[in-house]
Design a protein around this motif. Sequence first.
Motif, mmCIF file in Angstrom:
data_model
loop_
_atom_site.group_PDB
_atom_site.id
_atom_site.type_symbol
_atom_site.label_atom_id
_atom_site.label_comp_id
_atom_site.label_asym_id
_atom_site.label_seq_id
_atom_site.Cartn_x
_atom_site.Cartn_y
_atom_site.Cartn_z
ATOM 1 N N LEU A 93 50.678 -26.233 60.132
ATOM 2 C CA LEU A 93 51.176 -27.652 59.669
ATOM 3 C C LEU A 93 51.377 -27.933 58.315
ATOM 4 N N TYR A 94 52.796 -28.594 57.964
ATOM 5 C CA TYR A 94 52.871 -28.350 56.610
ATOM 6 C C TYR A 94 53.612 -29.626 56.261
ATOM 7 N N ARG A 95 53.662 -29.892 55.062
ATOM 8 C CA ARG A 95 54.348 -31.167 54.473
ATOM 9 C C ARG A 95 55.512 -30.732 53.651
ATOM 10 N N ILE A 96 56.723 -31.465 53.542
ATOM 11 C CA ILE A 96 57.419 -31.340 52.441
ATOM 12 C C ILE A 96 57.442 -32.452 51.314
ATOM 13 N N PRO A 121 45.575 -6.688 63.057
ATOM 14 C CA PRO A 121 46.810 -7.183 62.562
ATOM 15 C C PRO A 121 46.956 -8.470 61.785
ATOM 16 N N LEU A 122 47.850 -8.453 60.910
ATOM 17 C CA LEU A 122 47.869 -9.738 60.130
ATOM 18 C C LEU A 122 48.676 -10.647 61.085
ATOM 19 N N PRO A 123 48.191 -12.043 61.277
ATOM 20 C CA PRO A 123 48.843 -12.881 62.312
ATOM 21 C C PRO A 123 50.308 -13.474 61.885
ATOM 22 N N TYR A 124 50.557 -13.581 60.661
ATOM 23 C CA TYR A 124 51.859 -13.922 59.958
ATOM 24 C C TYR A 124 51.933 -13.389 58.772
ATOM 25 N N ASN A 125 53.034 -13.579 58.274
ATOM 26 C CA ASN A 125 53.538 -12.754 56.982
ATOM 27 C C ASN A 125 52.881 -13.033 55.757
ATOM 28 N N LYS A 126 53.093 -12.282 54.855
ATOM 29 C CA LYS A 126 52.159 -12.332 53.824
ATOM 30 C C LYS A 126 52.695 -13.614 52.754
ATOM 31 N N THR A 127 53.892 -13.925 52.936
ATOM 32 C CA THR A 127 54.377 -15.474 52.194
ATOM 33 C C THR A 127 53.574 -16.512 52.736
ATOM 34 N N LEU A 128 53.487 -16.685 53.880
ATOM 35 C CA LEU A 128 52.774 -17.656 54.755
ATOM 36 C C LEU A 128 51.129 -17.549 54.423
ATOM 37 N N GLY A 162 50.645 -19.035 51.134
ATOM 38 C CA GLY A 162 50.619 -20.502 51.083
ATOM 39 C C GLY A 162 49.636 -21.209 51.752
ATOM 40 N N HIS A 163 49.024 -20.509 52.727
ATOM 41 C CA HIS A 163 47.931 -20.863 53.442
ATOM 42 C C HIS A 163 46.550 -20.816 52.540
ATOM 43 N N LEU A 164 46.701 -19.701 51.605
ATOM 44 C CA LEU A 164 45.275 -19.731 50.520
ATOM 45 C C LEU A 164 45.704 -20.449 49.456
ATOM 46 N N GLY A 165 47.022 -21.193 49.215
ATOM 47 C CA GLY A 165 46.933 -21.781 47.917
ATOM 48 C C GLY A 165 47.286 -20.900 46.815
ATOM 49 N N ILE A 166 47.715 -19.695 47.032
ATOM 50 C CA ILE A 166 48.087 -18.785 45.896
ATOM 51 C C ILE A 166 49.570 -18.359 45.919
ATOM 52 N N GLN A 167 50.218 -17.883 44.597
ATOM 53 C CA GLN A 167 51.380 -17.381 44.593
ATOM 54 C C GLN A 167 51.620 -16.062 45.401
ATOM 55 N N PRO A 168 52.823 -15.856 45.832
ATOM 56 C CA PRO A 168 52.884 -14.366 46.619
ATOM 57 C C PRO A 168 52.742 -13.216 45.769
ATOM 58 N N GLU A 169 52.859 -13.178 44.546
ATOM 59 C CA GLU A 169 52.848 -12.310 43.423
ATOM 60 C C GLU A 169 50.978 -12.080 43.331
ATOM 61 N N SER A 170 50.323 -13.261 43.274
ATOM 62 C CA SER A 170 48.995 -13.202 43.237
ATOM 63 C C SER A 170 48.349 -12.832 44.436
ATOM 64 N N LEU A 171 48.859 -12.897 45.615
ATOM 65 C CA LEU A 171 48.529 -12.280 46.876
ATOM 66 C C LEU A 171 48.438 -10.868 46.637
ATOM 67 N N SER A 172 49.851 -10.363 46.271
ATOM 68 C CA SER A 172 49.736 -8.808 46.115
ATOM 69 C C SER A 172 48.534 -8.311 45.166
ATOM 70 N N ARG A 173 48.240 -8.968 44.088
ATOM 71 C CA ARG A 173 47.315 -8.692 43.101
ATOM 72 C C ARG A 173 45.983 -8.708 43.997
ATOM 73 N N ALA A 174 45.851 -9.631 44.764
ATOM 74 C CA ALA A 174 44.488 -9.902 45.202
ATOM 75 C C ALA A 174 44.117 -8.579 46.390
ATOM 76 N N PHE A 175 45.187 -8.387 46.905
ATOM 77 C CA PHE A 175 45.294 -7.101 47.928
ATOM 78 C C PHE A 175 44.953 -5.982 47.100
ATOM 79 N N ALA A 176 45.504 -5.778 46.068
ATOM 80 C CA ALA A 176 45.313 -4.423 45.221
ATOM 81 C C ALA A 176 43.613 -4.422 44.860
ATOM 82 N N LYS A 177 43.179 -5.694 44.246
ATOM 83 C CA LYS A 177 41.654 -5.564 44.090
ATOM 84 C C LYS A 177 40.727 -5.331 45.032
ATOM 85 N N LEU A 178 41.302 -5.653 46.416
ATOM 86 C CA LEU A 178 40.370 -5.367 47.540
ATOM 87 C C LEU A 178 40.208 -4.027 47.976
ATOM 88 N N ARG A 179 41.231 -3.165 47.554
ATOM 89 C CA ARG A 179 41.110 -1.806 47.717
ATOM 90 C C ARG A 179 39.779 -1.137 47.088
#
Length: 232
Positions: free
Chosen positions: A61-64, A172-179, A182-199
Amino acid sequence: MNSKSVEAAQASAMLSQLPAPVLENLMANSVQRSFSSGETIFLQGEPAYAIFLIVEGWVKLYRISTSGAEAVVAILKRNRSFGEAVALRDQPYPVSAEAISDCTLIQIDGKRIRRQIIENPELGLNLLAATQVHLHALIEQVEQLKARSGVQRLAEFLVDLAEGQPNHNRLPLPYNKTLIAGHLGIQPESLSRAFAKLRDHGVRIEGNHATIDDLELLRDLANQDKGQPWVR
């Protein structure tokens, strides 16, 4: 309706408490629809003609915004319903809905359900319960955005994804990392850093799968003091 549709209805907040005859009548007059990944279910501003219940798959569910940016309002999975409040009031949909995987939905006509509420007030109470589920989810989403770091939001997302899965070590991740971003309210590059910290907490990403060594350790991270700067 097949057995999966009946199971989804019985497990949903919207329909779970209905007496069997009322549920059977409602299901008998509903329509089962299939949507391919990426297919639009309805658009923001369209008349709210139906309520939907997810039997299989994932729905966004989304808004423009006026600037053309997309804001993800919710990601819904099996047994969740959407469109209740506006369909009951015969108002336009305030969001757009899109299948983000192949989906099977139960579509319940809004006019029919309004008539049935007059005959069966319990149905109206159940629909109110379903809208309450959405409200609580939105409150939790605001709390996450205000008080939790991106790493904690991602950790909680993975914990929620793992719960109820037979093999939570490899998900399995249910949908792509960009989504996901968006669902978590962070930028895609911030998501990559968050995954790196979770290692450092036993989480590894391999393609479209997440490997979790210790689910309890990840849950502890998600629930830690929100003020710890090292998780931000």
